[in-house]
Design a protein around this motif. Structure first.
Motif, mmCIF file in Angstrom:
data_model
loop_
_atom_site.group_PDB
_atom_site.id
_atom_site.type_symbol
_atom_site.label_atom_id
_atom_site.label_comp_id
_atom_site.label_asym_id
_atom_site.label_seq_id
_atom_site.Cartn_x
_atom_site.Cartn_y
_atom_site.Cartn_z
ATOM 1 N N GLN A 1 -37.889 -67.870 -46.867
ATOM 2 C CA GLN A 1 -39.206 -68.499 -46.980
ATOM 3 C C GLN A 1 -39.984 -68.392 -45.667
ATOM 4 O OE1 GLN A 1 -40.668 -69.629 -49.735
ATOM 5 N NE2 GLN A 1 -42.516 -70.047 -48.562
ATOM 6 N N VAL A 2 -39.300 -68.579 -44.536
ATOM 7 C CA VAL A 2 -39.948 -68.439 -43.231
ATOM 8 C C VAL A 2 -40.524 -67.029 -43.090
ATOM 9 C CG1 VAL A 2 -39.494 -68.282 -40.739
ATOM 10 C CG2 VAL A 2 -38.607 -70.214 -42.049
ATOM 11 N N LEU A 3 -39.757 -66.040 -43.493
ATOM 12 C CA LEU A 3 -40.235 -64.663 -43.410
ATOM 13 C C LEU A 3 -41.430 -64.452 -44.341
ATOM 14 C CD1 LEU A 3 -36.832 -62.758 -43.281
ATOM 15 C CD2 LEU A 3 -38.352 -63.345 -41.377
ATOM 16 N N ALA A 4 -41.346 -64.955 -45.556
ATOM 17 C CA ALA A 4 -42.441 -64.810 -46.518
ATOM 18 C C ALA A 4 -43.727 -65.446 -45.994
ATOM 19 C CB ALA A 4 -42.056 -65.422 -47.860
ATOM 20 N N GLU A 5 -43.603 -66.605 -45.359
ATOM 21 C CA GLU A 5 -44.774 -67.287 -44.805
ATOM 22 C C GLU A 5 -45.425 -66.486 -43.679
ATOM 23 O OE1 GLU A 5 -43.284 -71.126 -43.684
ATOM 24 O OE2 GLU A 5 -43.173 -71.809 -45.764
ATOM 25 N N ASN A 6 -44.663 -65.576 -43.095
ATOM 26 C CA ASN A 6 -45.167 -64.736 -42.012
ATOM 27 C C ASN A 6 -45.439 -63.310 -42.463
ATOM 28 O OD1 ASN A 6 -45.073 -66.262 -39.241
ATOM 29 N ND2 ASN A 6 -43.318 -66.963 -40.420
ATOM 30 N N ILE B 1 -43.562 -61.181 -44.224
ATOM 31 C CA ILE B 1 -42.451 -60.231 -44.215
ATOM 32 C C ILE B 1 -41.680 -60.348 -45.528
ATOM 33 C CG2 ILE B 1 -40.292 -59.556 -43.087
ATOM 34 C CD1 ILE B 1 -41.476 -60.583 -40.466
ATOM 35 N N PRO B 2 -41.716 -59.319 -46.354
ATOM 36 C CA PRO B 2 -40.932 -59.349 -47.592
ATOM 37 C C PRO B 2 -39.444 -59.334 -47.265
ATOM 38 C CG PRO B 2 -42.487 -57.498 -47.582
ATOM 39 C CD PRO B 2 -42.495 -58.096 -46.222
ATOM 40 N N ALA B 3 -38.673 -60.119 -47.986
ATOM 41 C CA ALA B 3 -37.229 -60.190 -47.775
ATOM 42 C C ALA B 3 -36.530 -60.348 -49.116
ATOM 43 C CB ALA B 3 -36.891 -61.361 -46.856
ATOM 44 N N VAL B 4 -35.285 -59.895 -49.166
ATOM 45 C CA VAL B 4 -34.481 -59.979 -50.381
ATOM 46 C C VAL B 4 -33.138 -60.591 -50.033
ATOM 47 C CG1 VAL B 4 -33.325 -58.629 -52.171
ATOM 48 C CG2 VAL B 4 -35.583 -57.943 -51.373
ATOM 49 N N LEU B 5 -32.711 -61.578 -50.821
ATOM 50 C CA LEU B 5 -31.378 -62.138 -50.686
ATOM 51 C C LEU B 5 -30.475 -61.495 -51.727
ATOM 52 C CD1 LEU B 5 -31.984 -65.968 -50.202
ATOM 53 C CD2 LEU B 5 -30.932 -64.402 -48.567
ATOM 54 N N PHE C 1 -31.942 -59.109 -46.513
ATOM 55 C CA PHE C 1 -32.426 -57.779 -46.154
ATOM 56 C C PHE C 1 -33.930 -57.808 -45.929
ATOM 57 C CE2 PHE C 1 -28.503 -56.870 -48.330
ATOM 58 C CZ PHE C 1 -28.005 -55.735 -47.715
ATOM 59 N N VAL C 2 -34.364 -57.005 -44.948
ATOM 60 C CA VAL C 2 -35.791 -56.787 -44.687
ATOM 61 C C VAL C 2 -36.014 -55.297 -44.507
ATOM 62 C CG1 VAL C 2 -36.184 -59.046 -43.632
ATOM 63 C CG2 VAL C 2 -35.540 -57.102 -42.188
ATOM 64 N N ASN C 3 -37.265 -54.898 -44.575
ATOM 65 C CA ASN C 3 -37.597 -53.503 -44.327
ATOM 66 C C ASN C 3 -37.353 -53.191 -42.855
ATOM 67 O OD1 ASN C 3 -39.408 -51.080 -43.777
ATOM 68 N ND2 ASN C 3 -39.515 -51.298 -46.008
ATOM 69 N N GLU C 4 -36.899 -51.974 -42.585
ATOM 70 C CA GLU C 4 -36.587 -51.571 -41.205
ATOM 71 C C GLU C 4 -37.744 -51.822 -40.248
ATOM 72 O OE1 GLU C 4 -35.537 -47.464 -41.699
ATOM 73 O OE2 GLU C 4 -33.417 -47.936 -41.992
ATOM 74 N N ARG C 5 -38.965 -51.575 -40.702
ATOM 75 C CA ARG C 5 -40.125 -51.730 -39.811
ATOM 76 C C ARG C 5 -40.369 -53.196 -39.441
ATOM 77 N NH1 ARG C 5 -42.382 -50.779 -44.849
ATOM 78 N NH2 ARG C 5 -43.642 -52.507 -45.609
ATOM 79 N N ASP C 6 -39.865 -54.146 -40.242
ATOM 80 C CA ASP C 6 -40.054 -55.574 -39.981
ATOM 81 C C ASP C 6 -38.869 -56.216 -39.269
ATOM 82 O OD1 ASP C 6 -42.537 -55.619 -41.338
ATOM 83 O OD2 ASP C 6 -41.507 -55.823 -43.262
ATOM 84 N N PHE C 7 -37.808 -55.446 -39.027
ATOM 85 C CA PHE C 7 -36.549 -56.016 -38.545
ATOM 86 C C PHE C 7 -36.710 -56.841 -37.270
ATOM 87 C CE2 PHE C 7 -32.589 -55.978 -36.166
ATOM 88 C CZ PHE C 7 -31.694 -56.448 -37.115
ATOM 89 N N ASN C 8 -37.314 -56.262 -36.238
ATOM 90 C CA ASN C 8 -37.420 -56.970 -34.952
ATOM 91 C C ASN C 8 -38.229 -58.256 -35.056
ATOM 92 O OD1 ASN C 8 -35.854 -55.075 -33.586
ATOM 93 N ND2 ASN C 8 -37.620 -53.814 -33.083
ATOM 94 N N HIS C 9 -39.369 -58.188 -35.721
ATOM 95 C CA HIS C 9 -40.197 -59.385 -35.883
ATOM 96 C C HIS C 9 -39.462 -60.438 -36.720
ATOM 97 C CE1 HIS C 9 -44.050 -61.442 -37.433
ATOM 98 N NE2 HIS C 9 -43.735 -61.943 -36.264
#
Length: 72
Positions: A22-27, A29-33, A49-57
């Motif tokens: 949810q924290v990622l979604a609010e920012n 960043i799409p994420a999958v559990l 899991f997140v997309n590689e381009r979003d990993f660091n953020h």
């Protein structure tokens, strides 16, 4: 998992995983559990899991959120 997605975190607590997702979604960043827990005995792992381009953020956001949670 589709190409380009990378594991960010592993959990044993489904609620913690949902909070971080949810924290990622609010920012933005799409994420999958991916829940690999046994439904009867609740053992096993849950991978976020997140997309590689979003990993660091995404990693920064999770660390920041964990720090804020531990302070309260």
């Amino acid at each position: 998992m589709e190409k380009g997605w990378i594991k960010l975190q592993t959990y044993t607590d489904a609620i913690r995983g949902e909070i971080d997702k949810q924290v990622l979604a609010e920012n933005g960043i799409p994420a999958v559990l991916l829940n690999k827990q046994d439904s009867s005995f609740m053992f096993g792992k849950i991978d976020l899991f997140v997309n590689e381009r979003d990993f660091n953020h995404a990693q920064e956001l999770i660390v920041e959120n964990d720090s804020e949670t531990n302070e309260n």
